[in-house]
Design an enzyme around this catalytic site. Structure first.
Site, mmCIF file in Angstrom:
data_model
loop_
_atom_site.group_PDB
_atom_site.id
_atom_site.type_symbol
_atom_site.label_atom_id
_atom_site.label_comp_id
_atom_site.label_asym_id
_atom_site.label_seq_id
_atom_site.Cartn_x
_atom_site.Cartn_y
_atom_site.Cartn_z
ATOM 1 N N CYS A 155 15.196 5.612 -6.603
ATOM 2 C CA CYS A 155 14.952 6.934 -7.184
ATOM 3 C C CYS A 155 16.046 7.333 -8.170
ATOM 4 C CB CYS A 155 14.848 7.970 -6.069
ATOM 5 S SG CYS A 155 13.526 7.591 -4.899
HETATM 6 N N1 LIG Z 1 11.530 4.272 -1.121
HETATM 7 C C1 LIG Z 1 11.935 5.523 -1.240
HETATM 8 O O1 LIG Z 1 12.928 5.942 -0.642
HETATM 9 C C2 LIG Z 1 11.161 6.508 -2.111
HETATM 10 C C3 LIG Z 1 11.395 7.869 -1.938
HETATM 11 C C4 LIG Z 1 10.682 8.786 -2.700
HETATM 12 C C5 LIG Z 1 9.769 8.324 -3.642
HETATM 13 N N2 LIG Z 1 9.563 6.986 -3.814
HETATM 14 C C6 LIG Z 1 8.572 6.562 -4.798
HETATM 15 O O2 LIG Z 1 7.410 6.116 -4.114
HETATM 16 C C7 LIG Z 1 6.781 5.069 -4.854
HETATM 17 C C8 LIG Z 1 6.621 3.850 -3.964
HETATM 18 O O3 LIG Z 1 7.899 3.393 -3.579
HETATM 19 P P1 LIG Z 1 8.152 2.413 -2.347
HETATM 20 O O4 LIG Z 1 9.617 2.407 -2.125
HETATM 21 O O5 LIG Z 1 7.231 2.736 -1.229
HETATM 22 O O6 LIG Z 1 7.706 1.008 -2.998
HETATM 23 P P2 LIG Z 1 7.535 -0.377 -2.237
HETATM 24 O O7 LIG Z 1 7.820 -1.431 -3.223
HETATM 25 O O8 LIG Z 1 8.272 -0.362 -0.932
HETATM 26 O O9 LIG Z 1 5.988 -0.409 -1.869
HETATM 27 C C9 LIG Z 1 4.990 -0.414 -2.832
HETATM 28 C C10 LIG Z 1 3.819 -1.227 -2.305
HETATM 29 O O10 LIG Z 1 2.769 -1.133 -3.266
HETATM 30 C C11 LIG Z 1 2.109 -2.383 -3.314
HETATM 31 N N3 LIG Z 1 1.373 -2.478 -4.564
HETATM 32 C C12 LIG Z 1 1.851 -2.694 -5.811
HETATM 33 N N4 LIG Z 1 0.839 -2.712 -6.693
HETATM 34 C C13 LIG Z 1 -0.300 -2.490 -6.001
HETATM 35 C C14 LIG Z 1 -1.667 -2.413 -6.364
HETATM 36 N N5 LIG Z 1 -2.052 -2.549 -7.633
HETATM 37 N N6 LIG Z 1 -2.554 -2.193 -5.390
HETATM 38 C C15 LIG Z 1 -2.163 -2.056 -4.098
HETATM 39 N N7 LIG Z 1 -0.887 -2.120 -3.698
HETATM 40 C C16 LIG Z 1 0.031 -2.341 -4.646
HETATM 41 C C17 LIG Z 1 3.232 -3.385 -3.166
HETATM 42 O O11 LIG Z 1 2.749 -4.657 -2.738
HETATM 43 C C18 LIG Z 1 4.119 -2.713 -2.110
HETATM 44 O O12 LIG Z 1 3.763 -3.086 -0.804
HETATM 45 C C19 LIG Z 1 7.661 4.840 -6.089
HETATM 46 O O13 LIG Z 1 7.161 5.612 -7.141
HETATM 47 C C20 LIG Z 1 9.011 5.382 -5.653
HETATM 48 O O14 LIG Z 1 9.763 5.825 -6.770
HETATM 49 C C21 LIG Z 1 10.235 6.066 -3.044
#
Ligand SMILES: NC(=O)c1ccc[n+]([C@@H]2O[C@H](COP(=O)([O-])OP(=O)(O)OC[C@H]3O[C@@H](n4cnc5c(N)ncnc54)[C@H](O)[C@@H]3O)[C@@H](O)[C@H]2O)c1
Length: 440
Positions: free
Chosen positions: A278
């Site tokens: 983030c």
């Molecule tokens: N991790 C954090 O602490 C956090 C906190 C707040 C916001 N976010 C936001 O949340 C969002 C997701 O982050 P995350 O950390 O969960 O990511 P992540 O990489 O842990 O998980 C994302 C998942 O999406 C899947 N994916 C990718 N493309 C896809 C598609 N076309 N169809 C289906 N699945 C698909 C991936 O295989 C993966 O399992 C981002 O925008 C991030 O900025 C993350």
């Protein structure tokens, strides 16, 4: 033919009596805990992840996220409340579809919305009347309405009438035991009043407090502002660190003392850089979008510049510390303690510790690491396994570099056996003999 009111009422009822089927697209750090939260209170949850191995694991009830309880996930899968697959053919079964896919930056620090676009294109052919689509991925203001909506509208269905569209940014703080998905206030902005009402009902069914804002765009701005606020304030204390280094002042002493003021100050700590998915990324989403309005977000640019310079500064300080020991960085053995991007978590992606290791290796150092949460990692051109933290490994290193201050670490033991310690987090503050410790 059902009217819009009937469609809205029908969905609201399903959220209240928990008969709605919830879809979660992207079963990662955000998606999986959310799926568990919804299933725990009785919703049937279907997860879709493009990675078949990950979908397969979850379908078998196998956990891979520290904030999710292994037994809880397994029980929910066994009870048929959580299932997972890779096919978007399942979309029509869902009443609410939450999207939590990555929103990275490309090599030029521009937003890479390819995951969001790809998911939206995969949903559009399956979209049916009476569905809520909610984007939780962090992104620039305008994404939901300007990028997702035109793709979804190709279905021929009308937003806010036939289907509902919201942005509700995820605020999860991995490793935070006090604030979880359930008790962290949730922002919701809708593309139209019905979308807002449906989104509020959906999130309100399981979360303690939902905060409405006037549009999806405002909700997107809330999230990028929150992370910009952190990035700018961390840059400020990092700049203080750089100045204190020149003035031979202990920045941690100064900040701890400043934080005793009961008002008008907020605690931010310096370190070897900023990490996570983030803080280093999201402000640049806003910076990029601002250009469309001929506006330069100077605070964001400056904060990024300072924060991104910290791994190099850490490398330079390591060089100075070794110099004082009559040693060169080239050829020295450095054991990095803690490589996760922050304390007590297992996530090393986007960690400044990795940047520091790369910088040290570029200068010829022989780098190994110890992290109880990260047994091994492969990425950014590095592939390493955690060392054992024994008296021998510690004393065998020319320098110990504390990059992440995990709380289950015996810093007294580390310092006792080390030749010299470069502490980038003030983790050793309670160690009895600090004569071998240099703070960043
Ligand atoms: N991790 C954090 O602490 C956090 C906190 C707040 C916001 N976010 C936001 O949340 C969002 C997701 O982050 P995350 O950390 O969960 O990511 P992540 O990489 O842990 O998980 C994302 C998942 O999406 C899947 N994916 C990718 N493309 C896809 C598609 N076309 N169809 C289906 N699945 C698909 C991936 O295989 C993966 O399992 C981002 O925008 C991030 O900025 C993350």
């Amino acid at each position: 033919m059902s009217t819009t009111n009937q469609v809205v009422e029908g969905l609201l009822e399903k959220f209240v009596d928990r008969t709605a089927v919830v879809g979660v697209i992207g079963l990662g750090y955000v998606g999986l805990p959310f799926a568990v939260e919804k299933a725990k209170v009785g919703f049937k949850v279907i997860g879709i992840d493009q990675n078949p191995a990950r979908a397969g694991m979850i379908a078998r009830g196998e956990n891979f996220i520290k904030d999710v309880d292994d037994a809880e996930l397994k029980a929910l899968v066994d009870a048929g409340l959580i299932s997972a697959a890779s096919s978007f053919d399942l979309i029509p079964q869902m009443d609410a579809v939450v999207i939590a896919v990555p929103t990275p930056l490309n090599a030029n620090l521009a937003p890479d919305l390819s995951y969001v676009v790809s998911v939206t294109k995969s949903i559009a052919p399956h979209l049916r009347k009476g569905q809520l689509i909610s984007l939780e991925s962090t992104t620039f203001p305008g994404t939901t309405e300007e990028i997702m909506l035109p793709i979804l509208a190709e279905s021929g269905l009308e937003v806010d009438k036939d289907f509902f569209l919201t942005h509700s940014p995820e605020r999860v703080d991995p490793g935070n035991a006090r604030y979880t998905t359930k008790n962290t206030n949730k922002i919701v902005g809708g593309v139209g009043p019905n979308s807002l009402a449906v989104g509020m009902a959906f999130y309100g069914a399981t979360l303690d407090h939902v905060v409405p804002v006037s549009s999806a765009k405002a909700a997107e701005m809330v999230k990028v502002f929150e992370n910009t606020f952190r990035a700018v304030n961390i840059a400020l204390v990092n700049e203080m660190l750089l100045l204190c280094d020149r003035m031979d002042l202990n920045v941690w002493e100064v900040l701890e003392a400043a934080n005793t003021k009961p008002f008008g100050i907020m605690r931010f700590m310096p370190g070897p850089g900023v990490g996570g998915h983030c803080i280093p990324l999201d402000p640049h989403y806003l910076e990029w979008k601002a250009r469309e309005y001929n506006f330069c977000t100077r605070f964001i640019a400056l904060a990024g510049e300072i924060n991104r310079s910290m791994p190099e500064f850490t490398r330079d300080k390591a060089m100075r510390v070794l110099n004082d020991q009559q040693k060169s960085l080239k050829g020295s053995k450095i054991l990095v303690v803690g490589i996760a991007y922050k304390r007590d978590i297992d996530d090393w992606r986007e960690s400044p510790a990795i940047e520091v290791m790369l910088e040290l290796e570029k200068s010829g150092a022989i780098v190994s690491y110890w992290d109880p949460f990260v047994p091994s990692f492969k990425g950014h051109g590095l592939e390493k396994s955690s060392q054992e933290l024994s008296a021998e490994t510690i004393s065998g290193a020319d320098m110990i570099l504390i990059a992440t201050d995990h709380s289950n670490t015996d810093y007294e033991f580390i310092v006792a056996h080390a030749k010299v310690v470069l502490d980038t987090r003030n983790a050793t503050k309670n160690v009895s003999d600090l004569s071998k410790v240099v703070l960043l």
